[in-house]
Design a protein around this motif. Structure first.
Motif, short mmCIF file in Angstrom:
data_model
loop_
_atom_site.label_atom_id
_atom_site.label_comp_id
_atom_site.label_asym_id
_atom_site.label_seq_id
_atom_site.Cartn_x
_atom_site.Cartn_y
_atom_site.Cartn_z
N ASP A 90 1.01 -1.13 -0.03
CA ASP A 90 0.45 0.00 -0.10
C ASP A 90 0.99 1.08 -0.07
O ASP A 90 0.20 2.17 -0.21
CB ASP A 90 -0.52 0.29 1.44
N THR A 91 1.82 0.91 0.36
CA THR A 91 2.83 2.07 0.34
C THR A 91 3.11 3.11 -1.24
O THR A 91 3.19 2.23 -2.40
CB THR A 91 4.40 1.96 0.51
N ALA A 92 2.89 4.38 -1.39
CA ALA A 92 2.39 5.10 -2.47
C ALA A 92 2.74 6.17 -2.09
O ALA A 92 1.73 7.17 -0.81
CB ALA A 92 1.59 4.63 -3.37
N ILE A 93 2.59 7.42 -3.10
CA ILE A 93 1.93 8.67 -2.50
C ILE A 93 0.16 8.47 -2.64
O ILE A 93 0.15 7.91 -4.35
CB ILE A 93 2.35 9.36 -3.56
N TYR A 94 -0.78 8.65 -2.10
CA TYR A 94 -2.10 9.34 -2.12
C TYR A 94 -2.52 10.52 -3.09
O TYR A 94 -2.95 11.89 -1.91
CB TYR A 94 -2.57 8.86 -1.39
N TYR A 95 -3.60 11.03 -4.16
CA TYR A 95 -4.16 11.68 -4.58
C TYR A 95 -6.04 11.90 -4.37
O TYR A 95 -6.09 10.47 -4.33
CB TYR A 95 -2.78 11.93 -5.50
N CYS A 96 -6.08 13.03 -4.44
CA CYS A 96 -7.53 12.56 -3.85
C CYS A 96 -7.99 13.48 -5.76
O CYS A 96 -6.67 14.81 -6.30
CB CYS A 96 -8.59 13.63 -3.24
N ALA A 97 -9.00 13.25 -6.26
CA ALA A 97 -9.43 13.43 -7.26
C ALA A 97 -10.99 13.57 -7.80
O ALA A 97 -11.19 12.95 -6.61
CB ALA A 97 -9.20 13.04 -8.97
N ALA A 98 -10.76 14.56 -8.57
CA ALA A 98 -12.44 15.04 -9.01
C ALA A 98 -12.87 15.29 -10.64
O ALA A 98 -12.03 15.57 -10.96
CB ALA A 98 -13.01 17.17 -7.94
N GLY A 99 -13.90 14.76 -10.34
CA GLY A 99 -15.05 14.36 -11.80
C GLY A 99 -15.70 15.18 -11.89
O GLY A 99 -16.92 14.68 -10.93
N ARG A 100 -16.74 14.94 -12.98
CA ARG A 100 -17.79 14.87 -13.19
C ARG A 100 -18.35 13.52 -14.20
O ARG A 100 -19.47 13.58 -15.22
CB ARG A 100 -17.99 15.81 -14.06
#
Length: 123
Positions: A90-100
């Motif tokens: 699970d080691t990683a950089i975690y990004y949140c993202a928004a979309g439609r």
């Protein structure tokens, strides 16, 4: 336009837990589906989880099902990722993202991205 800021990353041991938060700016947060995507060193971006605009439906990658839960609080303009029983992979950089585009596993479908937060799981 939406600006996203992740927080809550850190280092945990195998089996540990973390909760990531992603705070969004703007008044239109509730009109966006939200997703979490991660990227480990030397690897492609990987879909983790997504949630619809009002939180009525979620989707998660097979690798995290039963361990990770995505949720959102539209009153607080925030989306969360609760992670349990964590593994070194699970080691990683975690990004949140928004979309439609509704719930989607495709990173290219998300229009806005945060700067990412590092998660490290040690064995």
């Amino acid at each position: 336009q939406v600006q996203l800021v992740e927080s809550g990353g850190g280092s945990v041991q195998t089996g540990g837990s973390l909760r990531l938060s992603c705070a969004a700016s703007g008044r239109t947060f509730s009109s966006y589906s939200m997703g979490w995507v991660r990227q480990a060193p030397g690897k492609e971006r990987e879909f983790v989880a997504a949630i619809t605009c009002i939180g009525s439906s979620t989707s998660g990658a097979d690798s995290v099902k039963g361990r990770f839960t995505i949720s959102r609080d539209n009153a607080k303009n925030t989306v969360y990722l609760k992670m349990h029983s964590m593994k070194p992979e699970d080691t990683a950089i975690y990004y949140c993202a928004a979309g439609r585009n509704g719930i989607t596993r495709y990173a290219a479908a998300y229009a806005y991205w945060g700067q990412g937060t590092q998660v490290t799981v040690s064995s």
